[in-house]
Design an enzyme around this catalytic site. Structure first.
Site, short mmCIF file in Angstrom:
data_model
loop_
_atom_site.label_atom_id
_atom_site.label_comp_id
_atom_site.label_asym_id
_atom_site.label_seq_id
_atom_site.Cartn_x
_atom_site.Cartn_y
_atom_site.Cartn_z
N ASN A 17 0.83 -1.07 -0.06
CA ASN A 17 0.04 0.06 0.14
C ASN A 17 0.72 1.26 0.00
O ASN A 17 0.42 2.32 0.27
CB ASN A 17 -0.94 -0.03 1.10
CG ASN A 17 -0.17 -0.21 2.79
OD1 ASN A 17 1.06 -0.11 2.85
ND2 ASN A 17 -0.92 -0.72 3.55
N GLN B 293 -4.71 3.18 18.55
CA GLN B 293 -5.82 2.92 17.49
C GLN B 293 -6.60 1.84 17.98
O GLN B 293 -6.28 0.90 18.01
CB GLN B 293 -5.14 2.93 16.28
CG GLN B 293 -4.82 3.97 15.58
CD GLN B 293 -4.27 3.96 14.22
OE1 GLN B 293 -3.60 4.79 13.53
NE2 GLN B 293 -4.46 2.73 13.47
N HIS C 143 -7.05 6.33 9.91
CA HIS C 143 -6.20 5.30 9.20
C HIS C 143 -6.81 4.40 8.17
O HIS C 143 -6.90 3.36 8.25
CB HIS C 143 -5.68 4.42 10.37
CG HIS C 143 -4.25 3.79 9.99
ND1 HIS C 143 -3.31 3.34 10.98
CD2 HIS C 143 -3.60 3.83 8.75
CE1 HIS C 143 -2.41 2.83 10.07
NE2 HIS C 143 -2.28 3.17 9.06
P1 NAD Z 1 10.19 1.50 3.57
O1 NAD Z 1 10.72 0.51 4.42
O2 NAD Z 1 10.10 1.24 2.05
O3 NAD Z 1 10.97 2.88 3.71
C1 NAD Z 1 11.02 3.42 5.02
C2 NAD Z 1 12.30 4.33 5.13
O4 NAD Z 1 12.37 5.08 6.47
C3 NAD Z 1 13.65 3.61 4.81
O5 NAD Z 1 14.25 4.45 3.83
C4 NAD Z 1 14.46 3.97 6.08
O6 NAD Z 1 15.94 4.21 5.91
C5 NAD Z 1 13.67 5.20 6.49
N1 NAD Z 1 14.04 5.61 8.03
C6 NAD Z 1 14.04 4.57 9.08
N2 NAD Z 1 14.32 5.37 10.27
C7 NAD Z 1 14.63 6.38 9.63
C8 NAD Z 1 15.01 7.79 10.67
N3 NAD Z 1 15.26 7.72 11.78
N4 NAD Z 1 15.21 8.86 9.92
C9 NAD Z 1 15.02 9.21 8.45
N5 NAD Z 1 14.78 7.69 7.76
C10 NAD Z 1 14.55 6.83 8.39
O7 NAD Z 1 8.64 1.55 3.92
P2 NAD Z 1 7.51 2.36 3.32
O8 NAD Z 1 6.63 1.33 2.61
O9 NAD Z 1 8.02 3.53 2.86
O10 NAD Z 1 6.67 2.79 4.73
C11 NAD Z 1 7.07 3.45 5.76
C12 NAD Z 1 6.00 3.43 6.85
O11 NAD Z 1 4.96 3.94 6.65
C13 NAD Z 1 5.59 1.97 7.56
O12 NAD Z 1 6.57 1.68 8.30
C14 NAD Z 1 4.47 2.47 8.17
O13 NAD Z 1 4.62 3.06 9.44
C15 NAD Z 1 3.92 3.62 7.29
N6 NAD Z 1 2.83 3.22 6.70
C16 NAD Z 1 1.37 3.73 6.88
C17 NAD Z 1 0.27 3.50 5.91
C18 NAD Z 1 -1.00 3.97 6.27
O14 NAD Z 1 -2.12 3.31 5.88
N7 NAD Z 1 -1.18 5.13 6.87
C19 NAD Z 1 0.34 2.36 5.29
C20 NAD Z 1 1.70 1.77 4.93
C21 NAD Z 1 2.80 2.36 5.64
#
Ligand code: NAD
Length: 400
Positions: A147, A314, A333
């Site tokens: 997603n 949540q 969410h």
């Molecule tokens: P991903 O693993 O592709 O990317 C995460 C990125 O965060 C990585 O590039 C990592 O290096 C970076 N990161 C980690 N710690 C960090 C820090 N302290 N400072 C800077 N960068 C940092 O994941 P994604 O698919 O991009 O998803 C990211 C997050 O989004 C998920 O973990 C989840 O919490 C959230 N999310 C929310 C929804 C929603 O419905 N609202 C849906 C999917 C994901």
């Protein structure tokens, strides 16, 4: 035979849909970086149907029961007398969606002696105490990428709706008014603004790509730098940390996972370093922001708007201040659970279960914790630790 306990959000108030607004979904070949979409042997659901609620069952019942497994689906997840708490004692596998998270705390892990696999039907496994999971040898897996693009679309929607003052303008229409001056007294153009993303992983990069078309200046910070060619293509400015990036930004979008490094990252001090009147968009996890610091910043005008999709816990209590603070654009969410996203993560969960029961390895990119340590995407994007503290407050939603 295994027992699989699956926690899903409640059905629509008017009952499970009998029909849908559209017929079917667009067919995607692969994710933007070439990663394969979920590849289960088979699916037993119709893509485009509501799968994430209790009656949707992620389309898994037939598959699991045909193999002799016991499959329990519930939305009752919080508090000691919840169905989830009771079933956990006998569960081999737990499936939960971040939208309606079954918090798997150390206390709960201690009460679940058989638990071996925790699957996140979505992305973001911070609702599991990853430290306790490592100590107990529980595998934690999620459906990476399922997603990410859905969320990037939601982010663009939220940025535009805050900057253009869309929600209050819509409200004037519903209230039968024509109050143009009231609507535009807080309405700006995105064009020319500086937008920064905290993290440029799958969601962050997809957001940068979508925003490029708005003629904005794009900044980012991440633990890893993007390739020179991507930086050049999108005209990106890299910052080594969030503190050095936020003073430049009119809009900040948070796209990192919640882990010990990012818990309460956006507190009074960091928000104080932002431009006065900046917009903050948080579709990542509620706990990355300090709840009361956000409220204070909106009340003082330090932030012109806050739009988020994520809360802690949540569901949030009915009196959670983010429901009533000024200039917000919150959603409950939903960013990553569009019908299109559900079809992908339901198929991804099935793929993970097929691998598990057939003794085949789960895809590396789906792994968060395996064999007692962070693995796959977990090793790339998380730090080891626990961020579930305070999750028991979710039970208050039922009580108040
Ligand atoms: P991903 O693993 O592709 O990317 C995460 C990125 O965060 C990585 O590039 C990592 O290096 C970076 N990161 C980690 N710690 C960090 C820090 N302290 N400072 C800077 N960068 C940092 O994941 P994604 O698919 O991009 O998803 C990211 C997050 O989004 C998920 O973990 C989840 O919490 C959230 N999310 C929310 C929804 C929603 O419905 N609202 C849906 C999917 C994901």
């Amino acid at each position: 035979m295994s027992k699989i306990v699956c926690v899903l959000y409640e059905d629509p108030v008017d009952g499970y849909p009998k029909s849908y607004a559209r017929d079917g979904l667009p067919k995607l070949e692969h994710y933007p970086d070439g990663q394969l979409l979920p590849t289960p042997h088979k699916i037993d659901f119709k893509p485009g149907d509501l799968l994430g609620c209790v009656s949707g069952e992620l389309g898994l019942r037939k598959f699991l029961e045909n193999q002799g497994h016991q499959f329990v689906v519930t939305s009752d997840k919080d508090g000691e007398n919840s169905v989830f708490d009771r079933e956990l004692a006998y569960a081999d596998v737990v499936i939960s969606q971040p939208f309606w998270p079954a918090y798997i705390t150390a206390t709960r892990i201690a009460k679940a002696p058989k638990l071996k696999l925790a699957i996140t039907a979505g992305i973001g496994s911070d609702h599991v105490d990853l430290k306790a999971a490592m100590e107990r040898g529980i595998t934690v897996a999620e459906v990476t990428y399922c997603n990410s693009v859905s969320v990037s679309e939601h982010i663009v929607m939220m940025i535009l709706s805050l900057i253009r003052n869309y929600i209050p303008s819509y409200q004037w229409v519903v209230e039968k008014g024509w109050n143009i001056a009231d609507c535009v007294a807080r309405s700006y153009d995105l064009e020319g603004m500086t937008v920064g993303t905290v993290a440029a992983g799958r969601i962050g990069l997809a957001t940068l790509r979508r925003l490029k078309a708005f003629d904005v200046k794009l900044h980012y910070t991440d633990r890893y730098r993007l390739s020179e060619s991507v930086e050049k293509e999108l005209g990106l400015t890299f910052h080594p940390n969030v503190e050095s990036m936020v003073p430049f930004c009119d809009v900040v979008t948070i796209n990192c996972p919640l882990h010990p490094e990012t818990e309460h990252l956006f507190n009074d001090a960091l928000i104080g370093k932002m431009k006065r009147g900046a917009y903050l968009i948080n579709t990542a996890r509620g706990k990355i922001c300090d709840r009361d610091a956000v409220v204070r910043a909106l009340e003082s005008g330090q932030l012109a708007g806050y739009a988020g999709d994520v809360w802690f816990p949540q569901p949030p209590p009915k009196d959670h201040p983010w429901r009533t603070m000024p200039h917000h654009g919150m959603t409950p969410h939903t960013a990553g659970t569009s019908l299109a996203a559900q079809a992908r993560y339901a198929a991804g969960v099935r793929e993970i279960l097929e691998c598990w029961f057939e003794g085949r390895p789960i895809r590396e990119e789906y792994l968060i914790v395996d064999k007692g340590k962070l693995a796959g995407t977990g090793a790339h994007s998380y730090t080891a630790g626990n961020v579930t503290e305070g999750a028991e407050e979710a039970a208050q939603f039922k009580e108040r």
